[in-house]
Design an enzyme around this catalytic site. Structure first.
Site, PDB file in Angstrom:
ATOM      1  N   HIS A  88       0.850  -1.200   0.000  1.00 33.89           N
ATOM      2  CA  HIS A  88       0.000   0.000   0.000  1.00 33.89           C
ATOM      3  C   HIS A  88       0.877   1.237   0.000  1.00 33.89           C
ATOM      4  CE1 HIS A  88      -4.004   1.945   1.129  1.00 33.89           C
ATOM      5  NE2 HIS A  88      -3.132   2.957   1.074  1.00 33.89           N
ATOM      6  N   HIS A  90       1.630   5.220  -2.072  1.00 37.72           N
ATOM      7  CA  HIS A  90       1.227   6.290  -2.990  1.00 37.72           C
ATOM      8  C   HIS A  90       2.529   6.937  -3.448  1.00 37.72           C
ATOM      9  CE1 HIS A  90      -3.052   5.850  -2.126  1.00 37.72           C
ATOM     10  NE2 HIS A  90      -2.698   5.699  -0.853  1.00 37.72           N
ATOM     11  N   LYS A 209      -8.429  -0.162  -7.399  1.00 35.32           N
ATOM     12  CA  LYS A 209      -8.537   0.347  -6.026  1.00 35.32           C
ATOM     13  C   LYS A 209      -9.874   1.058  -5.886  1.00 35.32           C
ATOM     14  CE  LYS A 209      -7.540   2.606  -2.073  1.00 35.32           C
ATOM     15  NZ  LYS A 209      -6.511   3.648  -2.051  1.00 35.32           N
ATOM     16  N   HIS A 250     -10.075   0.419   0.080  1.00 35.76           N
ATOM     17  CA  HIS A 250      -9.913   1.327   1.213  1.00 35.76           C
ATOM     18  C   HIS A 250     -11.178   1.207   2.067  1.00 35.76           C
ATOM     19  CE1 HIS A 250      -9.689   5.422   3.173  1.00 35.76           C
ATOM     20  NE2 HIS A 250     -10.994   5.272   3.075  1.00 35.76           N
ATOM     21  N   HIS A 270      -6.379  -0.559   5.523  1.00 35.08           N
ATOM     22  CA  HIS A 270      -6.555   0.171   6.789  1.00 35.08           C
ATOM     23  C   HIS A 270      -7.345  -0.651   7.801  1.00 35.08           C
ATOM     24  CE1 HIS A 270      -5.059   3.364   4.313  1.00 35.08           C
ATOM     25  NE2 HIS A 270      -6.195   3.509   3.660  1.00 35.08           N
ATOM     26  N   ASP A 342       0.960   2.945   3.454  1.00 32.59           N
ATOM     27  CA  ASP A 342       0.371   4.233   3.086  1.00 32.59           C
ATOM     28  C   ASP A 342       1.453   5.305   2.965  1.00 32.59           C
ATOM     29  OD1 ASP A 342      -1.851   5.576   2.206  1.00 32.59           O
ATOM     30  OD2 ASP A 342      -2.808   5.782   4.152  1.00 32.59           O
TER      31      ASP A 342
END
Length: 429
Positions: A88, A90, A209, A250, A270, A342
């Site tokens: 996970h 970004h 996603k 998510h 999460h 994340d």
């Protein structure tokens, strides 16, 4: 005559290629210690033979015959671990890219951020990542550039723009109504989400996603509130799976987690408000949990300094401590876990700080390492290609001082990185 000439040319080319490879030789790594992530055993005095980008054999160093053409790498004072996998990230974003400041970031600028962050992530020991959300398909472009050798970075599985409802976590809710602005991945209703799944696949994504619930770093939504309906998520999963793509959801709120697992998603990201009903559904369906835990430490300490909007800081202060309690319960209940960070909520390169929090919340060091190796490889669909130092796998290998089974924080200090047989970093010279 022409056919005979062509055949001769092909034969010469093949022989030349074999000769060139023989001239290049193999790479042999002498390992003082090697962690077998499947058994949890630490093997001593091993030799890893690498041919091309793959591991040819692993065994006792005394049993391996070397030649003058072999490239030797001496890691007899180190512990070797498979290249780590972050499920996970970004990669095209940074911590300060929140709120109104993020509106000024162009697609080319986002892509260039990704190129910078890719190198940092690889040098931190993460030879593979799954990127779950990027604008304008910048992660698709970055993946392709890395694969073509244009720049250094980890292997990537990418989602492109994440799917979300109008006004939800994956929308852009910062501009006034007269701008009529929606994020790229916004889609509503069964027909709408089917079209968006197919469009993302058209433009080269490896996975889909979705945002099943509200989020923390978004304006005007509630992390506990479900967003996509069960029927919409079933439609997303059906199209994605039929077209060979997995789905990451998510999901903070318990109902959204439950519905997403029931719909057939492959992972819950999460899982902050996960409860027993959601845990039961995930275990029944084999759904992975990808907790993102260390971010709470960094975010709560630094959010005001980097000018994160007050609304988002307030949500973080509520959600993040609750998440740790619920994730600890999920760990104890035996859900499948894949490692994820994340990264971009905090600086890239700090990804391995996640391990210590996972251990603090109940996983053993071996379980935490397995989440970032064999488990994550399974989630990404690459279980046959990576996740362990074994013959036939990609030669993705890292090395650290000490014993990560005794002190998992050693993985925060990676001193050697190899990706596909190429040495990216070696502090053991």
């Amino acid at each position: 005559m022409l056919r005979r000439s062509a055949a001769v040319l092909v034969a010469v080319t093949i022989v030349s290629s074999v000769f060139a490879f023989a001239q290049q030789g193999r790479t042999v790594i002498r390992a003082g210690k090697l962690l077998d992530v499947r058994s949890g055993k630490t093997l001593t005095d091993q030799a890893i033979v690498i041919e091309g980008d793959k591991i040819a054999s692993v065994g006792a160093a005394a049993d391996v015959k070397t030649s003058a053409s072999d490239k030797m790498i001496d890691l007899r004072n180190a512990t070797l671990v498979p290249g780590l996998i972050d499920s996970h990230t970004h990669i095209t974003a940074d911590p300060k890219d929140q709120g109104y400041e993020a509106l000024g970031i162009s697609a080319p600028r986002e892509a260039l951020k990704g190129a910078h962050n890719a190198r940092i992530t690889l040098e931190a020991g993460f030879t593979t990542i799954r990127n779950v959300g990027a604008g304008a398909y910048t992660d698709v472009a970055l993946r392709d550039a890395i694969n073509e050798g244009d720049l250094p970075g980890p292997r990537m599985r990418v989602s492109g723009p994440p799917l979300g409802i109008t006004g939800g976590h994956c929308d852009d809710n910062l501009l006034a109504p007269e701008f009529h602005n929606s994020a790229e991945g916004v889609a509503d209703g069964i027909a709408g989400v089917q079209h968006k799944v197919r469009e993302n696949i058209k433009y080269g994504v490896d996975l889909i996603k979705i945002c099943a619930t509200g989020g923390v770093l978004s304006h005007g939504d509630d992390p506990q509130a479900s967003q996509y309906t069960l029927e919409e998520m079933k439609a997303i999963v059906a199209d994605a799976h039929r077209l060979g793509r997995k789905v990451a959801a998510h999901a903070h709120g318990a109902q959204g987690i439950l519905w997403a697992s029931e719909a057939g998603v492959d992972s819950i990201e999460h899982g902050s408000y996960i409860d027993d009903a959601a845990i039961s559904e995930m275990k029944k369906n084999g759904t992975y949990l990808v907790p993102t835990l260390y971010l709470a430490d960094w975010f709560l300490e630094n959010a005001e300094r980097i000018h994160v909007p007050a609304e988002m800081i307030a949500k973080g202060r509520v959600v993040m401590p609750i998440a740790r309690k619920n994730i600890a319960h999920a760990f104890a209940s035996g859900v499948k876990v894949a490692f994820g960070t994340d990264s971009a909520v905090y600086p890239h390169g700090l990804n391995a700080h996640e391990f210590a929090v996972m251990v603090k919340l109940g996983l053993t060091p071996l379980q935490a390492i397995q989440s970032a190796t064999i488990n994550a490889a399974d989630l990404l669909g690459w279980a046959d290609k990576e996740g362990a130092i074994e013959a036939g796998k990609w030669a993705d290998i890292i090395a650290v001082d000490g014993d990560p089974l005794q002190d998992v924080t050693t993985l925060e200090r990676v001193k050697f990185v190899m990706k596909g047989g190429e040495v990216v970093k070696n502090d053991y010279h």
